[in-house]
Scaffold this motif. Structure first.
Motif, short mmCIF file in Angstrom:
data_model
loop_
_atom_site.label_atom_id
_atom_site.label_comp_id
_atom_site.label_asym_id
_atom_site.label_seq_id
_atom_site.Cartn_x
_atom_site.Cartn_y
_atom_site.Cartn_z
N GLY A 90 0.94 -1.12 0.18
CA GLY A 90 -0.05 -0.10 0.01
C GLY A 90 0.92 1.24 0.04
N PHE A 91 0.29 2.36 -0.27
CA PHE A 91 1.10 3.73 -0.18
C PHE A 91 2.40 3.50 -0.80
N PRO A 92 2.52 3.16 -2.20
CA PRO A 92 3.63 2.95 -3.04
C PRO A 92 4.55 4.02 -2.89
N PRO A 93 5.86 4.03 -3.09
CA PRO A 93 6.77 5.05 -3.21
C PRO A 93 6.63 5.74 -4.43
N GLY A 94 6.63 7.19 -4.24
CA GLY A 94 6.54 8.08 -5.28
C GLY A 94 7.71 8.08 -6.26
N LYS A 95 7.59 8.71 -7.28
CA LYS A 95 8.70 8.89 -8.30
C LYS A 95 9.94 9.43 -7.71
N GLY A 96 10.89 8.72 -7.92
CA GLY A 96 12.54 9.28 -7.66
C GLY A 96 12.45 9.32 -6.08
N THR A 97 11.72 8.39 -5.26
CA THR A 97 11.83 8.67 -3.93
C THR A 97 12.50 7.54 -3.07
N LEU A 98 12.49 6.37 -3.75
CA LEU A 98 13.54 5.50 -3.21
C LEU A 98 14.97 5.78 -3.67
N PRO A 99 15.92 5.16 -2.83
CA PRO A 99 17.32 5.42 -3.17
C PRO A 99 17.43 4.80 -4.70
N ALA A 100 18.20 5.29 -5.55
CA ALA A 100 18.80 4.63 -6.86
C ALA A 100 18.88 3.13 -6.80
N ASP A 101 19.52 2.75 -5.81
CA ASP A 101 20.04 1.28 -5.81
C ASP A 101 18.82 0.34 -5.45
N LEU A 102 17.71 1.10 -5.14
CA LEU A 102 16.64 0.16 -4.53
C LEU A 102 15.44 0.49 -5.74
N ALA A 103 15.65 1.43 -6.46
CA ALA A 103 14.25 1.91 -7.30
C ALA A 103 13.70 1.13 -8.22
N ASP A 104 14.64 0.34 -8.88
CA ASP A 104 14.15 -0.46 -9.90
C ASP A 104 13.32 -1.73 -9.42
N GLN A 105 14.02 -2.20 -8.23
CA GLN A 105 13.12 -3.56 -7.53
C GLN A 105 12.11 -2.92 -6.84
N GLY A 106 11.98 -1.87 -6.25
CA GLY A 106 10.70 -1.15 -5.64
C GLY A 106 9.85 -1.05 -6.68
N ALA A 107 9.97 -0.54 -7.76
CA ALA A 107 8.85 -0.18 -8.67
C ALA A 107 8.24 -1.49 -9.32
N LYS A 108 8.88 -2.66 -9.19
CA LYS A 108 8.31 -3.94 -9.94
C LYS A 108 7.31 -4.54 -8.83
N VAL A 109 7.13 -3.93 -7.54
CA VAL A 109 6.21 -4.45 -6.37
C VAL A 109 4.87 -4.11 -6.61
N PRO A 110 4.01 -5.07 -6.85
CA PRO A 110 2.44 -4.84 -7.33
C PRO A 110 1.81 -3.58 -6.09
N VAL A 111 1.10 -2.88 -6.62
CA VAL A 111 0.58 -1.72 -5.71
C VAL A 111 -0.98 -2.27 -5.47
N LEU A 112 -1.26 -2.82 -4.24
CA LEU A 112 -2.24 -3.24 -3.81
C LEU A 112 -3.61 -2.16 -3.22
N GLY A 113 -3.03 -0.94 -3.36
CA GLY A 113 -3.63 0.17 -3.10
C GLY A 113 -2.69 1.43 -2.79
N ASP A 114 -3.48 2.55 -3.25
CA ASP A 114 -2.72 3.74 -3.60
C ASP A 114 -2.37 4.52 -2.25
N LYS A 115 -3.50 4.33 -1.27
CA LYS A 115 -3.33 4.33 0.31
C LYS A 115 -3.39 2.97 1.08
N THR A 116 -4.23 3.07 1.99
CA THR A 116 -4.36 1.72 2.77
C THR A 116 -4.85 0.70 1.83
N ILE A 117 -4.49 -0.55 1.93
CA ILE A 117 -4.91 -1.63 1.00
C ILE A 117 -6.33 -2.00 1.44
#
Length: 363
Positions: A90-117
């Protein structure tokens, strides 16, 4: 209070939309993720973890399908090397907000809810563990309440909390102001034990302690009474009524470790509605322009500029000592108010700003 604060710092606690606006993803060496999918030896289990009321959950084996309540929990799992086991957030990371070394992997995580799931989606996710940053905070989902512990159990989902954030606003929280990052470090160790990544967790904590220890050593000769007073200005909450960051909040520990004194450390809460009259009475030496990352350096810089311009132009604040002397700290709200490895980066960055002769270039 809560429905209003969700617009600002408490929303950052939920959204974790950014890293430090002035420092990107942070430069500390503890940020490099471990190899994904690190497994625990069988002997590491069972692991017992408690909720905010002390009720224990026993984890008997490494979880393989994890859902996180927000990007703060997600980032910790990515750093621990358990990111390949996260099946939703839930509450997925916004664009450019995870550290660069984590961003690609974080972007692949399915979003179950834009806020609370949504409750039904969470219970039907197939997860065997739900990592919860919030505890009971129904406003984070626009009023919806999450599953009961009985419903979690019926779905085969174990419910684990980040205690440093989930418990801060509860009656069980320590009454004394939080002055160190021990609770955050304990969360990292606890999560490492639960996911079978204890060795990596210890590496992360060691990196944090090294960085904070260097700052502490540099500031050892500064008496408490001579440490500057400090106000966190939550620009994103709006400007009509300031929000006080109180003693129970993680930010109080970050501020303290950075060699400053939170002007609202004595309020027994995590956040509290305040007034500009309160801020004027405190007349802080330094003001943190706590804005959320806007997704790009340029946009975030503009948000800092706008926050500073408001304080310089607002009649109630333009005469404050910090405003007159240009004593502004440009460190984003997320790394200050949300539990994570980057709290240590915030300590370093704040200390380097307010004690530049003692902590040079963040070292």
């Amino acid at each position: 209070m809560r429905p209003r604060v969700v617009c600002g710092i408490a929303a950052a606690v939920a959204l974790f939309a950014t890293a430090c606006g002035s420092g990107g993803g942070g430069s500390s060496d503890q940020g490099t993720p471990a190899a994904a999918g690190t497994a625990a030896p069988a002997a590491a289990y069972p692991v017992k973890v408690a909720d905010c009321m002390g009720k224990e959950t026993t984890v008997t084996k490494a979880p393989t399908k994890i859902v996180t309540s927000n990007a703060a929990s997600l980032e910790l799992l990515l750093r621990l090397g358990a990111g390949d086991r996260v099946i939703g957030t839930g509450f997925p990371p916004g664009k450019g907000t995870l550290p660069a070394d984590l961003a690609d992997q974080g972007a692949k995580v399915p979003v179950l809810g834009d806020k609370t799931i949504p409750k039904e989606k969470l219970l039907g996710s197939g997860a065997d563990l739900y990592l919860d940053t919030f505890s009971a905070m129904p406003i984070m989902g626009g009023g919806a309440t999450g599953p009961s512990e009985q419903e979690f159990a019926a779905a085969g989902i174990q419910h684990v909390f980040l205690l440093s954030t989930a418990c801060a606003g509860t009656p069980k929280a320590a009454k004394a102001p939080r002055t160190d990052l021990a609770e955050i470090e304990n969360d990292i160790r606890r999560l490492g034990a639960v996911t079978g990544t204890a060795a990596r967790a210890e590496e992360l904590v060691t990196g944090m302690e090294k960085q904070i220890g260097e700052v502490r050593t540099a500031l050892a000769g500064v008496p408490d009474a001579q440490r500057p007073s400090y106000f966190v200005f939550d620009f994103d909450a709006g400007t009509k009524q300031p929000v006080s960051v109180c003693g129970r909040q993680i930010a109080n520990a970050v501020i303290t470790q950075a060699g400053a004194r939170n002007v609202f450390a004595d309020c027994d809460a995590d956040f509290k509605p305040g007034s500009w009259e309160d801020v004027v009475a405190k007349n802080p030496d330094w003001i943190q322009l706590a804005v959320r990352n806007r997704g790009s350096e340029e946009a975030t810089r503009k948000a800092f500029d706008d926050a500073e311009a408001f304080l310089k132009g607002f009649p109630a604040t333009q005469g404050l000592k910090a405003v007159q002397e240009g004593h502004f700290v440009r460190v984003g709200s997320e790394v200050t108010t949300i539990a994570g490895v980057r709290n240590a980066d915030a300590v370093r960055q704040i200390a380097a700003t307010i004690h530049p002769t003692l902590v040079k270039n963040g070292q």
